[in-house]
Design a protein around this motif. Sequence first.
Motif, PDB file in Angstrom:
ATOM      1  N   GLU A  47     -14.675  12.741   0.902  1.00  0.00           N
ATOM      2  CA  GLU A  47     -14.550  13.423  -0.388  1.00  0.00           C
ATOM      3  C   GLU A  47     -13.384  14.409  -0.384  1.00  0.00           C
ATOM      4  OE1 GLU A  47     -17.174  16.397  -3.297  1.00  0.00           O
ATOM      5  OE2 GLU A  47     -18.111  15.369  -1.600  1.00  0.00           O
ATOM      6  N   GLU A  48     -13.255  15.190   0.680  1.00  0.00           N
ATOM      7  CA  GLU A  48     -12.180  16.183   0.746  1.00  0.00           C
ATOM      8  C   GLU A  48     -10.809  15.501   0.719  1.00  0.00           C
ATOM      9  OE1 GLU A  48     -10.670  19.829   3.693  1.00  0.00           O
ATOM     10  OE2 GLU A  48     -12.531  18.740   4.103  1.00  0.00           O
ATOM     11  N   TYR A  49     -10.699  14.377   1.425  1.00  0.00           N
ATOM     12  CA  TYR A  49      -9.427  13.652   1.442  1.00  0.00           C
ATOM     13  C   TYR A  49      -9.114  13.055   0.075  1.00  0.00           C
ATOM     14  CZ  TYR A  49      -6.164   9.855   2.442  1.00  0.00           C
ATOM     15  OH  TYR A  49      -5.099   8.994   2.412  1.00  0.00           O
ATOM     16  N   GLN A  50     -10.127  12.523  -0.593  1.00  0.00           N
ATOM     17  CA  GLN A  50      -9.916  11.927  -1.910  1.00  0.00           C
ATOM     18  C   GLN A  50      -9.438  12.960  -2.917  1.00  0.00           C
ATOM     19  OE1 GLN A  50     -10.077   8.695  -2.796  1.00  0.00           O
ATOM     20  NE2 GLN A  50     -10.486   8.148  -0.671  1.00  0.00           N
ATOM     21  N   LEU A  93      -7.472  15.354  -2.360  1.00  0.00           N
ATOM     22  CA  LEU A  93      -6.059  15.647  -2.122  1.00  0.00           C
ATOM     23  C   LEU A  93      -5.142  14.609  -2.751  1.00  0.00           C
ATOM     24  CD1 LEU A  93      -6.211  16.698   1.647  1.00  0.00           C
ATOM     25  CD2 LEU A  93      -6.128  18.207  -0.346  1.00  0.00           C
ATOM     26  N   LEU A  94      -5.683  13.426  -3.025  1.00  0.00           N
ATOM     27  CA  LEU A  94      -4.879  12.336  -3.562  1.00  0.00           C
ATOM     28  C   LEU A  94      -4.741  12.454  -5.080  1.00  0.00           C
ATOM     29  CD1 LEU A  94      -6.411   9.320  -1.596  1.00  0.00           C
ATOM     30  CD2 LEU A  94      -4.251  10.471  -1.122  1.00  0.00           C
ATOM     31  N   PRO A  95      -3.655  11.934  -5.640  1.00  0.00           N
ATOM     32  CA  PRO A  95      -3.577  11.845  -7.107  1.00  0.00           C
ATOM     33  C   PRO A  95      -4.633  10.882  -7.623  1.00  0.00           C
ATOM     34  CG  PRO A  95      -1.760  10.662  -6.079  1.00  0.00           C
ATOM     35  CD  PRO A  95      -2.440  11.419  -4.974  1.00  0.00           C
ATOM     36  N   ALA A  96      -5.015  11.032  -8.865  1.00  0.00           N
ATOM     37  CA  ALA A  96      -6.122  10.239  -9.410  1.00  0.00           C
ATOM     38  C   ALA A  96      -5.863   8.743  -9.301  1.00  0.00           C
ATOM     39  CB  ALA A  96      -6.361  10.631 -10.868  1.00  0.00           C
ATOM     40  N   VAL A  97      -4.619   8.323  -9.452  1.00  0.00           N
ATOM     41  CA  VAL A  97      -4.312   6.897  -9.438  1.00  0.00           C
ATOM     42  C   VAL A  97      -4.482   6.287  -8.042  1.00  0.00           C
ATOM     43  CG1 VAL A  97      -1.849   7.212  -8.949  1.00  0.00           C
ATOM     44  CG2 VAL A  97      -2.616   5.206 -10.250  1.00  0.00           C
ATOM     45  N   ALA A  98      -4.454   7.109  -7.004  1.00  0.00           N
ATOM     46  CA  ALA A  98      -4.535   6.604  -5.636  1.00  0.00           C
ATOM     47  C   ALA A  98      -5.927   6.743  -5.030  1.00  0.00           C
ATOM     48  CB  ALA A  98      -3.525   7.332  -4.750  1.00  0.00           C
ATOM     49  N   ARG A  99      -6.879   7.250  -5.762  1.00  0.00           N
ATOM     50  CA  ARG A  99      -8.217   7.453  -5.213  1.00  0.00           C
ATOM     51  C   ARG A  99      -8.991   6.138  -5.139  1.00  0.00           C
ATOM     52  NH1 ARG A  99      -9.640  13.081  -8.500  1.00  0.00           N
ATOM     53  NH2 ARG A  99      -8.041  14.344  -7.425  1.00  0.00           N
ATOM     54  N   SER A 100     -10.024   6.149  -4.335  1.00  0.00           N
ATOM     55  CA  SER A 100     -10.776   4.936  -4.058  1.00  0.00           C
ATOM     56  C   SER A 100     -11.523   4.443  -5.281  1.00  0.00           C
ATOM     57  CB  SER A 100     -11.782   5.183  -2.919  1.00  0.00           C
ATOM     58  OG  SER A 100     -11.130   5.527  -1.729  1.00  0.00           O
ATOM     59  N   THR A 101     -11.674   3.126  -5.344  1.00  0.00           N
ATOM     60  CA  THR A 101     -12.558   2.524  -6.331  1.00  0.00           C
ATOM     61  C   THR A 101     -13.994   2.618  -5.825  1.00  0.00           C
ATOM     62  OG1 THR A 101     -12.289   0.354  -5.308  1.00  0.00           O
ATOM     63  CG2 THR A 101     -10.744   0.942  -7.068  1.00  0.00           C
ATOM     64  N   ALA A 102     -14.938   2.155  -6.616  1.00  0.00           N
ATOM     65  CA  ALA A 102     -16.346   2.234  -6.218  1.00  0.00           C
ATOM     66  C   ALA A 102     -16.605   1.416  -4.959  1.00  0.00           C
ATOM     67  CB  ALA A 102     -17.235   1.760  -7.357  1.00  0.00           C
ATOM     68  N   SER A 103     -16.076   0.199  -4.901  1.00  0.00           N
ATOM     69  CA  SER A 103     -16.305  -0.646  -3.726  1.00  0.00           C
ATOM     70  C   SER A 103     -15.638  -0.064  -2.490  1.00  0.00           C
ATOM     71  CB  SER A 103     -15.772  -2.063  -3.989  1.00  0.00           C
ATOM     72  OG  SER A 103     -14.376  -2.032  -4.286  1.00  0.00           O
ATOM     73  N   ARG A 104     -14.432   0.488  -2.654  1.00  0.00           N
ATOM     74  CA  ARG A 104     -13.733   1.104  -1.524  1.00  0.00           C
ATOM     75  C   ARG A 104     -14.449   2.357  -1.050  1.00  0.00           C
ATOM     76  NH1 ARG A 104     -10.947  -0.197   2.625  1.00  0.00           N
ATOM     77  NH2 ARG A 104      -9.922  -1.718   1.266  1.00  0.00           N
ATOM     78  N   ALA A 105     -15.037   3.110  -1.960  1.00  0.00           N
ATOM     79  CA  ALA A 105     -15.783   4.311  -1.580  1.00  0.00           C
ATOM     80  C   ALA A 105     -16.980   3.950  -0.706  1.00  0.00           C
ATOM     81  CB  ALA A 105     -16.237   5.062  -2.831  1.00  0.00           C
ATOM     82  N   ILE A 106     -17.669   2.862  -1.060  1.00  0.00           N
ATOM     83  CA  ILE A 106     -18.806   2.426  -0.249  1.00  0.00           C
ATOM     84  C   ILE A 106     -18.328   1.964   1.121  1.00  0.00           C
ATOM     85  CG2 ILE A 106     -20.643   0.707  -0.070  1.00  0.00           C
ATOM     86  CD1 ILE A 106     -20.887   0.800  -3.103  1.00  0.00           C
ATOM     87  N   LYS A 107     -17.229   1.220   1.158  1.00  0.00           N
ATOM     88  CA  LYS A 107     -16.705   0.728   2.429  1.00  0.00           C
ATOM     89  C   LYS A 107     -16.233   1.868   3.322  1.00  0.00           C
ATOM     90  CE  LYS A 107     -13.404  -2.576   4.372  1.00  0.00           C
ATOM     91  NZ  LYS A 107     -12.343  -3.584   4.060  1.00  0.00           N
ATOM     92  N   ASN A 108     -15.625   2.899   2.739  1.00  0.00           N
ATOM     93  CA  ASN A 108     -15.123   4.016   3.527  1.00  0.00           C
ATOM     94  C   ASN A 108     -16.235   4.881   4.084  1.00  0.00           C
ATOM     95  OD1 ASN A 108     -12.516   3.198   2.987  1.00  0.00           O
ATOM     96  ND2 ASN A 108     -12.136   4.740   1.411  1.00  0.00           N
ATOM     97  N   ASN A 109     -17.345   4.966   3.385  1.00  0.00           N
ATOM     98  CA  ASN A 109     -18.396   5.918   3.756  1.00  0.00           C
ATOM     99  C   ASN A 109     -19.660   5.270   4.306  1.00  0.00           C
ATOM    100  OD1 ASN A 109     -17.291   8.666   2.729  1.00  0.00           O
ATOM    101  ND2 ASN A 109     -16.961   7.292   1.010  1.00  0.00           N
ATOM    102  N   LEU A 110     -19.676   3.946   4.365  1.00  0.00           N
ATOM    103  CA  LEU A 110     -20.795   3.244   4.992  1.00  0.00           C
ATOM    104  C   LEU A 110     -20.206   2.248   5.982  1.00  0.00           C
ATOM    105  CD1 LEU A 110     -23.829   2.784   5.184  1.00  0.00           C
ATOM    106  CD2 LEU A 110     -23.622   1.078   3.360  1.00  0.00           C
TER     107      LEU A 110
END
Length: 253
Positions: free
Chosen positions: A128-131, A133-150
């Motif tokens: 979450e903290e890293y996301q 820092l990123l611009p909105a266009v570069a933040r994770s999608t829903a599927s990528r968020a699940i993959k990054n955190n699970l």
Amino acid sequence: MSYPQSPRKAGMPREVLKWLQSLELSVYPTNVRRDFSNGFLVAEILSRYYPQDFPVHAYDNGTSLASKQRNWRQIERKQNLHLMKDVIDRSIHCKPGAAELLVQEVYTLLTNQSIRDVQGPQSDFTDEEYQELLPAVARSTASRAIKNNLRITEIMAEPDIITNQRKSEAILRRHLEHKAAERVNNPGRFKGRANLGRLASRHLVPSGRRDECFAKSEGTPSKVCSSSTCRGAAVSFKEIKVHQPVRHSLINN
């Protein structure tokens, strides 16, 4: 365009890095989360202070989940440092912030030195903290968020479907909450062009007025009324006649 540092390579305080260099480890960690996940380097660090209790040859420097769990079981069974169990489990799965916190905790316990900017145990070990820092266009999608955190190792270590489903739902819920907050904080970015579904919902004709709006005539476009009810919903219909091909029998009489 360059984005902030990847969470896989997050740094540690300078005093901790100098301490690691002074230990002359067999492998110097270049990626903290990956290199400390199997517990081998932690056992090697402990062997510098307690050589009898932590013989390095008793630990496997493998990357499999079985090797990681076996090494950490030995460390937890012999060590008197009382490392946090939750931090160890998250370090095994390379969760953001876990290995960094673990190394800093080992440093504090072995050297009796405090660290000013040490990460607290209240960390949720997500990206979450890293996301943020990123611009909105570069933040994770829903599927990528699940993959990054699970992590896949989490599923392997605890293959219960209900448990992993709850973890995924929690990650997805947090992701949707962040998206909703983005819409509030930056409404101009989400003012996109209305799709067909939204346009159609604005021009719905009540079922009781449809017969009044459309007068069908065979073979010609229908006449559309000009009442205020169906303005903007003018649609013409034309009858299309389809001729079925004649099938000839293949059996000779």
